[in-house]
Motif scaffolding. Structure first.
Motif, PDB file in Angstrom:
ATOM      1  N   TYR A  52      26.071  43.708  44.453  1.00 17.87           N
ATOM      2  CA  TYR A  52      27.468  43.562  44.047  1.00 17.87           C
ATOM      3  C   TYR A  52      28.363  43.254  45.245  1.00 17.87           C
ATOM      4  CZ  TYR A  52      27.328  44.710  39.074  1.00 17.87           C
ATOM      5  OH  TYR A  52      27.142  44.666  37.718  1.00 17.87           O
ATOM      6  N   PHE A  56      30.457  39.816  44.734  1.00 18.00           N
ATOM      7  CA  PHE A  56      31.910  39.910  44.607  1.00 18.00           C
ATOM      8  C   PHE A  56      32.604  39.900  45.969  1.00 18.00           C
ATOM      9  CE2 PHE A  56      30.054  42.006  40.834  1.00 18.00           C
ATOM     10  CZ  PHE A  56      30.465  41.068  39.899  1.00 18.00           C
ATOM     11  N   SER A  90      29.447  32.674  38.774  1.00 19.25           N
ATOM     12  CA  SER A  90      30.504  33.675  38.767  1.00 19.25           C
ATOM     13  C   SER A  90      30.140  34.741  37.745  1.00 19.25           C
ATOM     14  CB  SER A  90      31.856  33.032  38.442  1.00 19.25           C
ATOM     15  OG  SER A  90      32.915  33.961  38.641  1.00 19.25           O
ATOM     16  N   HIS A  91      31.081  35.653  37.482  1.00 15.78           N
ATOM     17  CA  HIS A  91      30.850  36.706  36.496  1.00 15.78           C
ATOM     18  C   HIS A  91      32.083  36.874  35.615  1.00 15.78           C
ATOM     19  CE1 HIS A  91      27.488  37.687  39.126  1.00 15.78           C
ATOM     20  NE2 HIS A  91      26.995  38.409  38.142  1.00 15.78           N
ATOM     21  N   CYS A  92      31.842  36.940  34.326  1.00 17.71           N
ATOM     22  CA  CYS A  92      32.906  37.127  33.343  1.00 17.71           C
ATOM     23  C   CYS A  92      33.553  38.500  33.527  1.00 17.71           C
ATOM     24  CB  CYS A  92      32.302  36.996  31.951  1.00 17.71           C
ATOM     25  SG  CYS A  92      33.313  37.631  30.618  1.00 17.71           S
ATOM     26  N   GLU A  93      34.872  38.530  33.566  1.00 17.16           N
ATOM     27  CA  GLU A  93      35.557  39.804  33.774  1.00 17.16           C
ATOM     28  C   GLU A  93      35.539  40.691  32.529  1.00 17.16           C
ATOM     29  OE1 GLU A  93      40.242  38.774  32.833  1.00 17.16           O
ATOM     30  OE2 GLU A  93      39.545  38.679  34.894  1.00 17.16           O
ATOM     31  N   MET A  96      31.082  41.221  32.558  1.00 18.84           N
ATOM     32  CA  MET A  96      30.412  41.252  33.865  1.00 18.84           C
ATOM     33  C   MET A  96      29.015  40.645  33.806  1.00 18.84           C
ATOM     34  SD  MET A  96      31.758  44.887  35.437  1.00 18.84           S
ATOM     35  CE  MET A  96      31.020  44.596  37.043  1.00 18.84           C
ATOM     36  N   ARG A 129      34.299  36.504  42.369  1.00 21.87           N
ATOM     37  CA  ARG A 129      35.196  37.530  41.845  1.00 21.87           C
ATOM     38  C   ARG A 129      34.955  37.601  40.340  1.00 21.87           C
ATOM     39  NH1 ARG A 129      41.118  36.184  44.645  1.00 21.87           N
ATOM     40  NH2 ARG A 129      40.394  36.100  46.820  1.00 21.87           N
ATOM     41  N   LEU A 130      35.379  38.672  39.709  1.00 19.18           N
ATOM     42  CA  LEU A 130      35.358  38.699  38.248  1.00 19.18           C
ATOM     43  C   LEU A 130      36.360  37.663  37.760  1.00 19.18           C
ATOM     44  CD1 LEU A 130      35.210  42.534  37.520  1.00 19.18           C
ATOM     45  CD2 LEU A 130      33.351  40.874  37.361  1.00 19.18           C
ATOM     46  N   GLN A 131      35.954  36.861  36.769  1.00 21.17           N
ATOM     47  CA  GLN A 131      36.769  35.718  36.410  1.00 21.17           C
ATOM     48  C   GLN A 131      36.811  35.457  34.914  1.00 21.17           C
ATOM     49  OE1 GLN A 131      38.826  34.018  37.880  1.00 21.17           O
ATOM     50  NE2 GLN A 131      38.346  33.759  40.047  1.00 21.17           N
TER      51      GLN A 131
END
Length: 203
Positions: A52, A56, A90-93, A96, A129-131
């Motif tokens: 992580y 991130f 990326s990662h979905c906020e 995740m 970043r969470l996006q």
């Protein structure tokens, strides 16, 4: 537009320790019905915390650092600069889970250009970043516009969202497209058309 905490703000936020992050992973393992004490999971909390930190890392980077150096000796070049197929993860906020895609970025110089790798680094920074895809598209475009101050910026992102493929409706292979235009791209549809034409040529 979704606003991430700036570097100056994060310094005032009490950040959990690495040990606390690892304990949180252990709690999740227990919650899902696993046994964190079994051999295969003994090091998992440490591995997840370490992963992580890398996934991130964008929270500890700024677009100003990446776009701070420009080149003005461009022999009078004034036409569009287009960087295609910048792949990212990326990662979905919301859940995740991964967002996998590629970004296409064009800008019209206003007397100076930036190194091509710097544009890719800006994409990478916001991807780490969470996006939401919509926010990421706007963040990239406005960062380039505000820092480089070109005549205009065009950003198109196409991506597959694992939160839609792995869970919920479970539809694999669907692609989401988002765009943001600033300056002369926003004001002149002809520039948008030229951006899309250049983007699709040779693809």
């Amino acid at each position: 537009m979704n606003k991430h905490i700036s570097d100056s703000q994060t310094s005032n936020v009490a950040r959990p320790t690495k040990a606390e992050a690892e304990a949180a992973v252990k709690t999740l393992l227990l919650w899902m019905g696993e046994d964190p004490s079994r051999e295969g999971l003994l090091e998992t909390p440490k591995r997840v915390a370490k992963a992580y930190k890398e996934l991130f890392s964008g929270y500890h980077q700024s677009p100003e650092e990446e776009l701070g150096t420009v080149f003005e000796e461009v022999a009078g070049y004034k036409d569009m600069v287009l960087i295609k197929d910048i792949k990212f993860f990326s990662h979905c906020e919301h859940h995740m889970v991964p967002i996998i895609g590629k970004a296409h970025i064009g800008y019209l110089p206003n007397g100076s250009v930036v190194g091509l790798s710097k544009i890719a680094r800006v994409v990478d920074m916001f991807a780490h970043r969470l996006q939401t895809q919509e926010s990421m598209t706007a963040q990239i475009a406005h960062s380039i516009q505000n820092i480089l101050k070109p005549l205009g910026v065009a950003v198109l992102i196409e991506a597959e969202h694992m939160c839609m493929a792995m869970r919920g409706i479970r539809k694999q292979g669907s692609t989401t497209l988002t765009t943001t235009f600033t300056g002369s791209f926003e004001q002149d549809v002809a520039n948008q058309v030229r951006f899309m034409t250049m983007l699709r040529s040779g693809s």
